[in-house]
Design an enzyme around this catalytic site. Structure first.
Site, PDB file in Angstrom:
ATOM      1  N   ARG A 148       0.860  -1.181   0.000  1.00 36.25           N
ATOM      2  CA  ARG A 148       0.000   0.000   0.000  1.00 36.25           C
ATOM      3  C   ARG A 148       0.895   1.229   0.000  1.00 36.25           C
ATOM      4  O   ARG A 148       1.879   1.278   0.737  1.00 36.25           O
ATOM      5  CB  ARG A 148      -0.876  -0.019   1.266  1.00 36.25           C
ATOM      6  CG  ARG A 148      -1.941   1.044   1.281  1.00 36.25           C
ATOM      7  CD  ARG A 148      -2.686   1.078   2.618  1.00 36.25           C
ATOM      8  NE  ARG A 148      -2.049   1.995   3.542  1.00 36.25           N
ATOM      9  CZ  ARG A 148      -2.616   2.434   4.668  1.00 36.25           C
ATOM     10  NH1 ARG A 148      -3.813   2.005   5.034  1.00 36.25           N
ATOM     11  NH2 ARG A 148      -1.977   3.273   5.465  1.00 36.25           N
ATOM     12  N   TYR A 160      -3.338  11.359   6.045  1.00 36.96           N
ATOM     13  CA  TYR A 160      -3.556  10.008   6.531  1.00 36.96           C
ATOM     14  C   TYR A 160      -2.475   9.045   6.031  1.00 36.96           C
ATOM     15  O   TYR A 160      -2.091   9.077   4.864  1.00 36.96           O
ATOM     16  CB  TYR A 160      -4.938   9.467   6.090  1.00 36.96           C
ATOM     17  CG  TYR A 160      -4.996   7.991   6.296  1.00 36.96           C
ATOM     18  CD1 TYR A 160      -5.197   7.490   7.584  1.00 36.96           C
ATOM     19  CD2 TYR A 160      -4.715   7.095   5.276  1.00 36.96           C
ATOM     20  CE1 TYR A 160      -5.148   6.137   7.824  1.00 36.96           C
ATOM     21  CE2 TYR A 160      -4.669   5.735   5.498  1.00 36.96           C
ATOM     22  CZ  TYR A 160      -4.885   5.268   6.778  1.00 36.96           C
ATOM     23  OH  TYR A 160      -4.810   3.927   7.018  1.00 36.96           O
ATOM     24  N   ASP A 210      -5.176   3.687   0.103  1.00 33.83           N
ATOM     25  CA  ASP A 210      -6.291   3.914   1.028  1.00 33.83           C
ATOM     26  C   ASP A 210      -6.736   5.376   0.949  1.00 33.83           C
ATOM     27  O   ASP A 210      -5.959   6.275   1.265  1.00 33.83           O
ATOM     28  CB  ASP A 210      -5.838   3.570   2.460  1.00 33.83           C
ATOM     29  CG  ASP A 210      -6.991   3.486   3.445  1.00 33.83           C
ATOM     30  OD1 ASP A 210      -8.113   3.902   3.091  1.00 33.83           O
ATOM     31  OD2 ASP A 210      -6.764   3.004   4.569  1.00 33.83           O
ATOM     32  N   HIS A 212      -9.307   6.429   2.667  1.00 31.09           N
ATOM     33  CA  HIS A 212      -9.725   6.673   4.059  1.00 31.09           C
ATOM     34  C   HIS A 212     -10.961   7.571   4.170  1.00 31.09           C
ATOM     35  O   HIS A 212     -10.976   8.551   4.907  1.00 31.09           O
ATOM     36  CB  HIS A 212      -8.551   7.229   4.884  1.00 31.09           C
ATOM     37  CG  HIS A 212      -8.496   6.671   6.271  1.00 31.09           C
ATOM     38  ND1 HIS A 212      -8.931   7.369   7.371  1.00 31.09           N
ATOM     39  CD2 HIS A 212      -8.086   5.475   6.738  1.00 31.09           C
ATOM     40  CE1 HIS A 212      -8.770   6.625   8.459  1.00 31.09           C
ATOM     41  NE2 HIS A 212      -8.265   5.465   8.106  1.00 31.09           N
ATOM     42  N   GLU A 236      -9.169   1.871  -1.468  1.00 26.72           N
ATOM     43  CA  GLU A 236      -9.843   1.496  -0.224  1.00 26.72           C
ATOM     44  C   GLU A 236     -10.673   2.652   0.299  1.00 26.72           C
ATOM     45  O   GLU A 236     -10.245   3.809   0.225  1.00 26.72           O
ATOM     46  CB  GLU A 236      -8.743   1.118   0.772  1.00 26.72           C
ATOM     47  CG  GLU A 236      -9.230   0.784   2.155  1.00 26.72           C
ATOM     48  CD  GLU A 236      -8.060   0.340   3.020  1.00 26.72           C
ATOM     49  OE1 GLU A 236      -7.057  -0.197   2.497  1.00 26.72           O
ATOM     50  OE2 GLU A 236      -8.145   0.555   4.245  1.00 26.72           O
ATOM     51  N   GLU A 262     -13.520  -1.748   6.815  1.00 28.06           N
ATOM     52  CA  GLU A 262     -12.754  -1.894   8.066  1.00 28.06           C
ATOM     53  C   GLU A 262     -13.520  -1.363   9.274  1.00 28.06           C
ATOM     54  O   GLU A 262     -13.234  -1.753  10.398  1.00 28.06           O
ATOM     55  CB  GLU A 262     -11.376  -1.231   7.945  1.00 28.06           C
ATOM     56  CG  GLU A 262     -11.404   0.273   7.811  1.00 28.06           C
ATOM     57  CD  GLU A 262     -10.018   0.880   7.637  1.00 28.06           C
ATOM     58  OE1 GLU A 262      -9.261   0.361   6.798  1.00 28.06           O
ATOM     59  OE2 GLU A 262      -9.689   1.843   8.334  1.00 28.06           O
ATOM     60  N   ARG A 283     -13.547  -5.685   3.745  1.00 35.25           N
ATOM     61  CA  ARG A 283     -12.442  -5.542   4.696  1.00 35.25           C
ATOM     62  C   ARG A 283     -12.835  -5.780   6.156  1.00 35.25           C
ATOM     63  O   ARG A 283     -12.102  -5.438   7.078  1.00 35.25           O
ATOM     64  CB  ARG A 283     -11.812  -4.156   4.536  1.00 35.25           C
ATOM     65  CG  ARG A 283     -10.942  -4.103   3.312  1.00 35.25           C
ATOM     66  CD  ARG A 283     -10.274  -2.793   3.098  1.00 35.25           C
ATOM     67  NE  ARG A 283      -9.629  -2.202   4.255  1.00 35.25           N
ATOM     68  CZ  ARG A 283      -8.519  -2.660   4.832  1.00 35.25           C
ATOM     69  NH1 ARG A 283      -7.922  -3.725   4.360  1.00 35.25           N
ATOM     70  NH2 ARG A 283      -8.007  -2.044   5.878  1.00 35.25           N
ATOM     71  N   GLU A 339      -4.357  -7.540   5.188  1.00 32.04           N
ATOM     72  CA  GLU A 339      -3.485  -6.425   5.594  1.00 32.04           C
ATOM     73  C   GLU A 339      -2.592  -6.883   6.748  1.00 32.04           C
ATOM     74  O   GLU A 339      -3.046  -7.568   7.657  1.00 32.04           O
ATOM     75  CB  GLU A 339      -4.349  -5.232   6.042  1.00 32.04           C
ATOM     76  CG  GLU A 339      -3.535  -3.986   6.368  1.00 32.04           C
ATOM     77  CD  GLU A 339      -4.421  -2.813   6.790  1.00 32.04           C
ATOM     78  OE1 GLU A 339      -5.581  -3.049   7.191  1.00 32.04           O
ATOM     79  OE2 GLU A 339      -3.943  -1.670   6.724  1.00 32.04           O
ATOM     80  N   TRP A 402     -12.406  11.633   8.938  1.00 36.60           N
ATOM     81  CA  TRP A 402     -10.962  11.332   9.105  1.00 36.60           C
ATOM     82  C   TRP A 402     -10.593  10.065   8.404  1.00 36.60           C
ATOM     83  O   TRP A 402     -11.241   9.092   8.412  1.00 36.60           O
ATOM     84  CB  TRP A 402     -10.586  11.238  10.590  1.00 36.60           C
ATOM     85  CG  TRP A 402      -9.130  10.890  10.684  1.00 36.60           C
ATOM     86  CD1 TRP A 402      -8.078  11.723  10.406  1.00 36.60           C
ATOM     87  CD2 TRP A 402      -8.568   9.616  11.009  1.00 36.60           C
ATOM     88  NE1 TRP A 402      -6.886  11.042  10.543  1.00 36.60           N
ATOM     89  CE2 TRP A 402      -7.169   9.750  10.898  1.00 36.60           C
ATOM     90  CE3 TRP A 402      -9.111   8.378  11.359  1.00 36.60           C
ATOM     91  CZ2 TRP A 402      -6.304   8.692  11.147  1.00 36.60           C
ATOM     92  CZ3 TRP A 402      -8.259   7.324  11.598  1.00 36.60           C
ATOM     93  CH2 TRP A 402      -6.858   7.476  11.497  1.00 36.60           C
TER      94      TRP A 402
END
Ligand code: EZ4
Ligand code: CO
Length: 402
Positions: A148, A160, A210, A212, A236, A262, A283, A339, A402
């Site tokens: 990643r 991030y 990602d 995020h 992601e 996630e 995820r 991951e 975030w």
């Protein structure tokens, strides 16, 4: 018949906070479950200590599904990350016990190996593109086949995913860190950054990124389209997923594969994403999505729709979760990737695990159960530290995801 005699909630902070549930049976068999919810650790500890442990005493440890249903339906208040993390901890600990009683590693109880090892990706990052490239080179040398890539967006303090110390840790302060966000700056920078990685290293490894949860659906569509020539393994969390339907818009515009989940706690969070084929990788993890029992249910639903697995594996998920994830990953037909960030040195002092990294893959423990031991003496050295995840604000001061 064996009974659950004791259930203890253990809180320690070896490098970061971890909450662990340890269940002991009347035969003296112990099982471990991870109960860590980053930045909200003590709420799960209380949920377990105050509300779940009294229900466990005297139960048959062999009845994993029944205990899952009892805790899920019995709470009346369903789902939510705190409840589901607590249920996960119980479920994981009971699978650990079942393996030890059967004298088999958990993956054997789940049907045995469906592959030789579990493909993992790790996190390369940098304060700028050249240092990201150096970091990618380092992971390639370590043998990773999937990486990643994240780099600090110029002008955006605390972007991030940029590692400062040995292990990436966003929950580093006693009050939430206030980070800046500019979608314009990110969209100007990120595609070129990923292209620089492909230009330098080529295409013989999987490249992931990602987002995020930072983009709107149409912005995510533009991003996905603009990086198609980088052939990402996935983008992601392109947009927040409370509204599962939002992903349809992204899908309409780009062939860049999408991973999400996630922060999900149950199959209901991902139902439409899977059945409408709006994503490519789910995820969800053992610790936050109801343990091995419920995560397997999610993975099975996903397999009907050619959605593959890609479980979260950041360092705020303890080595117990990683061990459980590898046992499950190696057995599921629709496994995609796992991951794997690694852990701080102190973490390994407390959690002794023999999950092994070899040639870009993780291999499960062959010990009965999950194959993780908790060192209480080492744990006592590391006192709980209140920590929060950061928050993000746009340049005008308003709150962002975030
Ligand atoms: O921000 O686990 O893909 N990994 C991630 C993580 C999450 C943290 C939150 O606790 O997005 O780094
Ligand atoms: Co993520």
């Amino acid at each position: 018949m064996s009974r659950i005699e004791r259930a203890e909630v253990l809180v320690t902070s070896p490098g970061r906070n971890y909450v662990t549930l340890r269940i002991t049976t009347s035969d003296g068999v112990t099982g471990l479950g991870d109960a860590t919810l980053n930045g909200r650790e003590l709420s799960v500890a209380s949920y377990l200590r105050d509300h779940v442990v009294p229900l466990l005493i005297g139960r048959d440890p062999a009845r994993i599904e029944d205990t899952w249903q009892y805790l899920y339906r019995g709470a009346y208040w369903r789902r939510g990350p705190v409840t589901m993390t607590a249920i996960s901890a119980v479920d994981t600990a009971l699978w650990d016990i079942k393996g030890k009683v059967a004298n088999l590693p958990v993956y054997q109880l789940l049907g045995g190996r469906a592959r030789d090892g579990v493909l993992v990706y790790s996190h390369a990052s940098g304060a700028d593109v050249p240092s990201l490239l150096d970091d990618v080179a380092r992971f390639k040398e370590l043998g990773y086949k999937a990486i990643r890539a994240q780099a600090a967006v110029p002008g955006i303090e605390g972007s991030y995913g940029v590692r400062k110390g040995e292990v990436y840790e966003p929950a580093a302060t006693s009050l939430p860190d206030e980070q800046l966000w500019s979608t314009e700056a990110y969209l100007d920078f990120a595609p070129g950054c990923l292209r620089a990685v492909r230009d330098r290293f080529g295409f013989d490894f999987h490249l992931l990124h990602d987002v995020h949860h930072r983009l709107t659906p149409i912005e995510a569509a533009r991003f996905g389209k603009s990086v198609e020539d980088c052939r990402l393994f996935w983008m992601e969390d392109p947009t927040p997923a409370e509204n599962q339907e939002a992903f349809r818009l992204i899908r309409r515009h780009t062939t860049t594969p999408i991973a999400v989940g996630e922060v999900f706690s149950s199959i209901w969070d991902v139902q439409h994403l899977i059945t409408e084929q709006l994503i490519d990788y789910v995820r969800a993890t053992v610790v936050h999505a109801g343990g091995i029992t419920h995560l397997r249910r999610i993975f099975d639903l996903a397999s009907l729709y050619q959605v593959r697995t890609g479980s979260h594996g950041a360092a705020d998920l303890s080595p117990i979760t990683l061990a459980a994830a590898v046992h499950l990953d190696i057995t599921v037909p629709n496994f995609g990737i796992q991951e794997y960030m690694g852990f701080a040195r102190e973490t390994a002092e407390v959690f002794h695990s023999d999950v092994r990294f070899s040639d870009g893959m993780l291999l499960p423990s062959e010990a009965p159960g999950l194959g993780v031991e908790y060192d209480e003496k080492a744990a006592a050295k590391f006192e709980y530290q209140p920590r929060y995840l950061p928050v993000a604000r746009r340049l005008d001061g308003s709150m962002h995801d975030w």
